[in-house]
Scaffold this active site. Structure first.
Site, short mmCIF file in Angstrom:
data_model
loop_
_atom_site.label_atom_id
_atom_site.label_comp_id
_atom_site.label_asym_id
_atom_site.label_seq_id
_atom_site.Cartn_x
_atom_site.Cartn_y
_atom_site.Cartn_z
N TRP A 102 0.82 -1.15 -0.07
CA TRP A 102 -0.23 0.18 0.18
C TRP A 102 0.91 1.09 -0.09
O TRP A 102 0.61 2.37 -0.59
CB TRP A 102 -1.21 0.12 1.07
CG TRP A 102 -1.97 -1.14 0.85
CD1 TRP A 102 -2.29 -2.28 1.36
CD2 TRP A 102 -2.93 -1.14 -0.25
NE1 TRP A 102 -3.23 -3.09 1.00
CE2 TRP A 102 -3.71 -2.39 -0.25
CE3 TRP A 102 -3.12 -0.22 -1.35
CZ2 TRP A 102 -4.48 -2.71 -1.23
CZ3 TRP A 102 -4.17 -0.66 -2.33
CH2 TRP A 102 -5.09 -1.84 -2.16
N ASP A 171 -1.91 6.79 5.98
CA ASP A 171 -2.88 5.84 5.37
C ASP A 171 -3.26 5.17 6.48
O ASP A 171 -2.68 3.97 6.90
CB ASP A 171 -2.26 5.05 4.39
CG ASP A 171 -3.52 4.24 3.81
OD1 ASP A 171 -4.69 4.19 4.23
OD2 ASP A 171 -3.17 3.71 2.86
N LYS A 195 -13.23 -0.94 6.02
CA LYS A 195 -12.64 -1.94 6.93
C LYS A 195 -13.49 -1.86 8.37
O LYS A 195 -13.96 -2.74 8.94
CB LYS A 195 -11.05 -1.88 6.92
CG LYS A 195 -10.59 -2.27 5.41
CD LYS A 195 -9.21 -1.93 5.45
CE LYS A 195 -8.85 -1.89 3.94
NZ LYS A 195 -9.13 -2.86 3.09
#
Ligand code: PMP
Length: 359
Positions: A102, A171, A195
């Site tokens: 990511w 993030d 999530k």
């Protein structure tokens, strides 16, 4: 009700209480004569939902006045581009820490638009890990420093955050609201909702208000944090239903006792599962112990064939979504806030039984 234990990395399991409330309200929202899906985003019913969502986030994170809460679209992936567009000036360098898949995607996007310095790189390390925060050398005068607080694929998590001079940008897609933290360490935090916050479709951005002034006049209005801050995320039609669900999910978390309460539950779930992995010579954790994630527990079996069988057999016992990300293989159990502790117990029981039969 035949709900399975859903270990999916995202979109992921949601609190049943929130789903039931949405179900009850779906056709007619609280006496309005219409569904929340059908009403104007400028009407009073939606406005109350929108503002509750903002307020719940503010309460859960104990946000000081100088931070704004924004609801945006395009996922965390859009933020990979919007952050450099808004926060990095002409000719400025932005520092990035590459901790896995990511972080690496965020870096690729930032490089398209300007200069990047990679402060540390653990992307390809095996076992997976975060860098040692005390050895990092930041660029003097950097526009900001970007980290990924939890690498969803590798199953690694920063335990304490680096402290650069430039604003820290994180993030937090896969661990927002899962543990207490001091927001004032950060200039900007962002997270796709699917999530720990609600369903897909909305991206949460928390930004220190002074930073919105950095965007140049050339940045299109729709891509500026300032636009969304000044218009309470109602510059254009927001993803109303996702924000409504986020309001219900954050209300659930507040009722449960907030971030401190859920952090304790998360720790217990993760510790139990890691203890089961460590007690066996059949299963092997994929991440270095001190950086193990409480959200995504990654581990391997002796062979890929056994991993395939493990996932297949588990799914017949209502344990679904355990297959590791296609780029790395192995097993990944995502146990976000709404994942029930009983599901972790069920997985551990299955692991013991599988080992007995295949170990
Ligand atoms: N960052 C992290 C840490 C993620 O886990 C994900 C999604 N799994 C993303 C970014 C990308 O999010 P989105 O698909 O919402 O753009």
């Amino acid at each position: 009700m035949a709900r399975i234990y859903n270990f999916s990395a995202g979109p992921a399991v949601l609190p049943v209480a929130a789903l039931q409330e949405a179900q009850a309200d779906l056709v007619e929202y609280q006496g309005s004569g219409m569904s929340i899906l059908e009403m104007s985003h400028r009407g009073k019913e939606y406005e109350a939902v929108h503002n509750e969502a903002v307020e719940n986030i503010r309460k859960l994170l104990n946000l000081p006045e100088n931070y704004a809460v924004l609801f945006m679209t395009g996922g965390a992936t859009a933020q990979f581009a919007l952050i450099p567009m808004n926060l990095r000036g002409e000719g400025q360098i932005a520092d990035y820490i590459n901790t896995g898949a990511w972080a690496s995607k965020a870096i690729k996007e930032a490089k398209l638009l300007g200069q990047v310095n990679i402060v540390a790189n653990t992307e390809h390390e095996c076992p997976t890990r975060m860098p040692d925060a005390s050895t990092l050398k930041f660029t003097p005068g950097a526009a900001y420093t970007h980290i990924t607080s939890n690498e969803t694929i590798a199953g690694t998590q920063w335990r304490s955050f680096p402290r650069p001079e430039s604003p820290l940008v994180a993030d937090m897609s896969s661990d927002i609201l899962s543990r207490p933290m001091d927001v004032t360490q950060f200039g900007l935090i962002y997270a796709g909702a699917q999530k720990n916050l609600g369903p897909a479709g909305v991206t949460l951005v928390i930004i220190r208000k002074d930073l919105v002034e950095r965007a140049s006049g050339k940045c299109p209005m729709i891509f500026r944090y300032k636009t969304h801050m000044e218009e309470n995320s109602l510059h254009n039609t927001p993803p109303c239903f996702s924000i409504y669900m986020l309001a219900l999910c954050t209300r659930w978390l507040l009722n449960l006792g907030g971030v401190d309460a859920i952090a304790k539950i998360n720790r217990e779930k993760a510790e139990k599962l890691y203890a089961a992995i460590d007690a066996s010579s059949f299963y092997k954790g994929a991440a270095v112990k001190e950086f193990r994630s409480d959200m995504n527990v990654t581990f391997r079996l002796p062979t890929e064939a056994q991993e395939e069988l493990f996932v297949k057999e588990a799914s017949t016992q209502k344990l679904k979504g355990l297959k590791g990300h296609r780029s790395v293989g192995g097993i990944r159990a995502s146990i976000y806030n709404a994942f029930p502790a009983a599901g972790v117990d069920a997985l551990i029981a299955f692991m013991k039984d599988f080992e007995k039969r295949n170990g």
